[in-house]
Design an enzyme around this catalytic site. Sequence first.
Site, short mmCIF file in Angstrom:
data_model
loop_
_atom_site.label_atom_id
_atom_site.label_comp_id
_atom_site.label_asym_id
_atom_site.label_seq_id
_atom_site.Cartn_x
_atom_site.Cartn_y
_atom_site.Cartn_z
N LYS A 154 5.81 7.95 0.13
CA LYS A 154 4.48 8.04 0.71
C LYS A 154 4.29 9.41 1.37
O LYS A 154 5.12 9.84 2.18
CB LYS A 154 4.28 6.93 1.76
CG LYS A 154 4.17 5.53 1.17
CD LYS A 154 2.88 5.34 0.39
CE LYS A 154 2.68 3.89 -0.03
NZ LYS A 154 1.41 3.70 -0.75
N LYS A 250 -3.50 -3.13 -9.90
CA LYS A 250 -3.16 -4.04 -8.81
C LYS A 250 -4.09 -5.25 -8.89
O LYS A 250 -5.30 -5.09 -9.05
CB LYS A 250 -3.34 -3.36 -7.45
CG LYS A 250 -2.36 -2.22 -7.17
CD LYS A 250 -2.64 -1.59 -5.81
CE LYS A 250 -1.67 -0.47 -5.52
NZ LYS A 250 -2.00 0.23 -4.23
#
Length: 331
Positions: A154, A250
């Site tokens: 991240k 997703k």
Amino acid sequence: MASEKVPMLEAKIERWPIEGRFTISRGAKTEAVVVVAEVRHGEVTGRGECVPYHRYGETPEATLSAIVGMKDAFVRGLDRQALQSAMPPSAARNALDCALLDLEAKRSGERIWDLLGCPAPLPRVTTYTISLGSPETMAAAAGKAAYRPLLKIKLGGQGDEARIAAVRRAAPDCELIVDANEAWTEANLEANLAACAHAGVTLVEQPLPAGHDAALARIKRPVAVCADESVHDRASLNGLRDRYDAVNIKLDKTGGLTEALAMADAAIAQGFDIMVGCMVATSLAMAPAMLIAQQARFVDLDGPLLLARDRDCGLRYDDTLVYPPDAALWG
């Protein structure tokens, strides 16, 4: 007798503690807040789990309300196919879609992939996510996870070149994916991509904000770039091919497995690589995505690994491998 003939619908909000703290460019959290839909037909109950995402204007309370608001439609006989047009793509529709799929499988006594005509899913290597932090903190976390073959890093914008280099030094043999979560700008895009290329990063996820990513089409991309916030369902694929090399599917974005399977086929037909992703959630949210994982170049289904505990009968994680769900969990 009506409850034996038509599904009965219930939903609830659950909170699952995260092991430590999960941080991305938009903030940090210490728990995963999920909404679970339960569709009951006689003695059989199908379940689906979703994660409302503030980035898309969703809240747990509004998602719960949207699910419960479909009770009358279910009494009138709403099925999974009709659900696709009855609700917009959303976390709420995802929970209902997956609950109905689970119910179909349990009522038939077959596994859901057999009912859908899909190959039986096999174990896949999943990413393991390193939260956003200082280069030193991220390097320490990456070093502890360096035995895993695939790490997802991240990033957060300023200072990302140093973070990328520090993680690579700590995990020299890992395949790396980085996720900027829309935190880069046109001013630092090329420098950050160059740093990724220098570190041998395989994929960069959503570097620029959705709707402001045209610069990706104007530059030579030294690393493959994956759309996340810029892509939701089949309809949003159009116009992305000049900017992105892959798309992150997703289920909370597609509004369920039904649309996700169709989107995967459409994306592959248009030349995209597939990544299947997740939010931080329990194995119940990951289980349906294992069917998409079979077509995916990149599998990012590590949500339960980031929790302090998972639900009973959760997915089996064997270090780097995630296995298909048992019927006791889903499908």
